[in-house]
Design a protein around this motif. Sequence first.
Motif, PDB file in Angstrom:
ATOM      1  N   THR A  51      -5.440  -1.909  -6.184  1.00  0.00           N
ATOM      2  CA  THR A  51      -4.510  -2.387  -5.161  1.00  0.00           C
ATOM      3  C   THR A  51      -3.211  -1.594  -5.186  1.00  0.00           C
ATOM      4  O   THR A  51      -2.311  -1.869  -4.400  1.00  0.00           O
ATOM      5  CB  THR A  51      -4.168  -3.883  -5.352  1.00  0.00           C
ATOM      6  N   THR A  52      -3.109  -0.612  -6.066  1.00  0.00           N
ATOM      7  CA  THR A  52      -1.869   0.144  -6.242  1.00  0.00           C
ATOM      8  C   THR A  52      -1.373   0.745  -4.929  1.00  0.00           C
ATOM      9  O   THR A  52      -2.142   1.331  -4.171  1.00  0.00           O
ATOM     10  CB  THR A  52      -2.077   1.257  -7.277  1.00  0.00           C
ATOM     11  N   ALA A  53      -0.077   0.582  -4.694  1.00  0.00           N
ATOM     12  CA  ALA A  53       0.550   1.166  -3.503  1.00  0.00           C
ATOM     13  C   ALA A  53       1.190   2.498  -3.855  1.00  0.00           C
ATOM     14  O   ALA A  53       1.675   2.693  -4.972  1.00  0.00           O
ATOM     15  CB  ALA A  53       1.599   0.211  -2.939  1.00  0.00           C
ATOM     16  N   GLN A  54       1.168   3.404  -2.902  1.00  0.00           N
ATOM     17  CA  GLN A  54       1.778   4.726  -3.059  1.00  0.00           C
ATOM     18  C   GLN A  54       3.044   4.761  -2.216  1.00  0.00           C
ATOM     19  O   GLN A  54       2.995   4.521  -1.009  1.00  0.00           O
ATOM     20  CB  GLN A  54       0.804   5.807  -2.592  1.00  0.00           C
ATOM     21  N   GLU A  55       4.170   5.052  -2.856  1.00  0.00           N
ATOM     22  CA  GLU A  55       5.436   5.104  -2.142  1.00  0.00           C
ATOM     23  C   GLU A  55       5.666   6.497  -1.562  1.00  0.00           C
ATOM     24  O   GLU A  55       5.215   7.499  -2.109  1.00  0.00           O
ATOM     25  CB  GLU A  55       6.589   4.731  -3.071  1.00  0.00           C
ATOM     26  N   SER A  56       6.375   6.548  -0.425  1.00  0.00           N
ATOM     27  CA  SER A  56       6.711   7.822   0.208  1.00  0.00           C
ATOM     28  C   SER A  56       8.011   7.654   0.975  1.00  0.00           C
ATOM     29  O   SER A  56       8.468   6.522   1.199  1.00  0.00           O
ATOM     30  CB  SER A  56       5.591   8.256   1.166  1.00  0.00           C
ATOM     31  N   PRO A  57       8.633   8.751   1.413  1.00  0.00           N
ATOM     32  CA  PRO A  57       9.842   8.629   2.227  1.00  0.00           C
ATOM     33  C   PRO A  57       9.619   7.887   3.538  1.00  0.00           C
ATOM     34  O   PRO A  57      10.567   7.375   4.136  1.00  0.00           O
ATOM     35  CB  PRO A  57      10.227  10.098   2.484  1.00  0.00           C
ATOM     36  N   CYS A  58       8.355   7.801   3.981  1.00  0.00           N
ATOM     37  CA  CYS A  58       8.039   7.106   5.238  1.00  0.00           C
ATOM     38  C   CYS A  58       7.734   5.625   5.027  1.00  0.00           C
ATOM     39  O   CYS A  58       7.615   4.880   6.002  1.00  0.00           O
ATOM     40  CB  CYS A  58       6.842   7.779   5.915  1.00  0.00           C
ATOM     41  N   GLY A  59       7.589   5.202   3.770  1.00  0.00           N
ATOM     42  CA  GLY A  59       7.184   3.846   3.472  1.00  0.00           C
ATOM     43  C   GLY A  59       5.988   3.855   2.543  1.00  0.00           C
ATOM     44  O   GLY A  59       5.515   4.909   2.116  1.00  0.00           O
ATOM     45  N   SER A  60       5.472   2.688   2.227  1.00  0.00           N
ATOM     46  CA  SER A  60       4.372   2.593   1.270  1.00  0.00           C
ATOM     47  C   SER A  60       3.018   2.721   1.962  1.00  0.00           C
ATOM     48  O   SER A  60       2.882   2.477   3.156  1.00  0.00           O
ATOM     49  CB  SER A  60       4.447   1.273   0.509  1.00  0.00           C
ATOM     50  N   ALA A 297      -0.095  15.629  16.325  1.00  0.00           N
ATOM     51  CA  ALA A 297       1.252  15.850  15.801  1.00  0.00           C
ATOM     52  C   ALA A 297       1.188  16.221  14.320  1.00  0.00           C
ATOM     53  O   ALA A 297       0.314  15.753  13.583  1.00  0.00           O
ATOM     54  CB  ALA A 297       2.099  14.592  15.992  1.00  0.00           C
ATOM     55  N   VAL A 298       2.117  17.066  13.887  1.00  0.00           N
ATOM     56  CA  VAL A 298       2.177  17.467  12.480  1.00  0.00           C
ATOM     57  C   VAL A 298       2.833  16.340  11.679  1.00  0.00           C
ATOM     58  O   VAL A 298       3.942  15.917  11.999  1.00  0.00           O
ATOM     59  CB  VAL A 298       2.981  18.769  12.319  1.00  0.00           C
ATOM     60  N   PRO A 299       2.169  15.818  10.661  1.00  0.00           N
ATOM     61  CA  PRO A 299       2.775  14.734   9.889  1.00  0.00           C
ATOM     62  C   PRO A 299       3.983  15.223   9.094  1.00  0.00           C
ATOM     63  O   PRO A 299       4.009  16.367   8.634  1.00  0.00           O
ATOM     64  CB  PRO A 299       1.637  14.298   8.962  1.00  0.00           C
ATOM     65  N   THR A 300       4.952  14.360   8.950  1.00  0.00           N
ATOM     66  CA  THR A 300       6.113  14.699   8.117  1.00  0.00           C
ATOM     67  C   THR A 300       5.837  14.410   6.650  1.00  0.00           C
ATOM     68  O   THR A 300       6.567  14.880   5.775  1.00  0.00           O
ATOM     69  CB  THR A 300       7.344  13.904   8.572  1.00  0.00           C
ATOM     70  N   HIS A 301       4.798  13.641   6.400  1.00  0.00           N
ATOM     71  CA  HIS A 301       4.391  13.372   5.017  1.00  0.00           C
ATOM     72  C   HIS A 301       2.878  13.381   4.952  1.00  0.00           C
ATOM     73  O   HIS A 301       2.200  12.768   5.783  1.00  0.00           O
ATOM     74  CB  HIS A 301       4.913  12.012   4.543  1.00  0.00           C
TER      75      HIS A 301
END
Length: 355
Positions: A51-60, A297-301
């Motif tokens: 269930t682990t979430a991965q954090e990013s500048p765009c959100g989890s 579109a090119v993803p930012t993350h």
Amino acid sequence: MTRPLPRSSQPARRFAVVGAGMAGVACARTLAQAGHAVTMFEQALRPGGRTTAQESPCGSFDAGAQYFTVRDARFQRALDTVPGLCRPWSATTVRVLDAAGRVAAAAPPPGEPHWVATPAMDALVRTWAEPLAQAGQLLARTAVTRIERDSLRPGGWQVRTETLEGATQVHAGFDAVLLALPAPQAQALLEQSALAAPWGPALAGVDIAPCWTLMLGFAQAVRPGLTTLGPQWNAARSTHHRIAWLARESSKPGRSQVERWTVQASPAWSREHLQDDAARVQAKLLKAFSEVTGIRAVPTHSEVRRWSYAQTQSPLGRPFLWDAATGLGACGDWCLGHRLEDAFVSGLELALAAA
């Protein structure tokens, strides 16, 4: 799950629980509530398992389990102890897609609610594990490297551990060791410990497929004002040869509204490309994502995560493994299937049997 269980008429015992995913936490919490001493070992930074979430500048991102369903009354009672933590996800626009990425058929609304924990899927396991952590009974960043008989206590067990920083230690005095790990990892730990658990051969018949997961963020697109980026559906089970599942993370309740997608590769494709370079996998899955969704579109993350043991293909066929004579047991979703609830039930029932 937070209500104290009736104390056993037997004396309190000491348990080592290896793994702090849903099965391990359900098992450890049940034993602790019955009055037993528990130490839970987790090699990752925090509890959560798949269930682990991965954090990013765009959100989890929910990098593993995407949602859960509730069919067992015991699971529902446990969820009732954390009101408001989990919310229904109305992903009623799920479609089945053909290999070219076209919508082949609209799936009807699911027959049972799809639930997610908030603000990310690992919130449920982490909340249930918190009392154990506060009591010093959860040792994170700590891998169990060997299980062996206690050198000072005949019939007991001790475990050798190594932290992420390389520190080693022996934890002794356990009456039983319970492995809440994927079946292949449980089997490997027994082998490197030179142990032959009576139920050990049963692990060989369990098949758990790997999964490559792609996580994409588009910071230029923020819902709910977004109307032009991507399809109108929020989740899809795909027949594309590379992709099995796609989900718009930003459609889930309690999440950041920045447009984010989690893409999970099919078991067959993941097996075939398990050892591929991450950058190559990312490029191939991004291409497939564009084919399926029409998003160019090119993803930012953009990042990928490889799960070596993701989805059970051939389960054990019983809720848990336990041998009272040796004090060795194992549990996990792989005992019953691949659902998050399967992990909960497996951990719960092993605890009840071992207590």
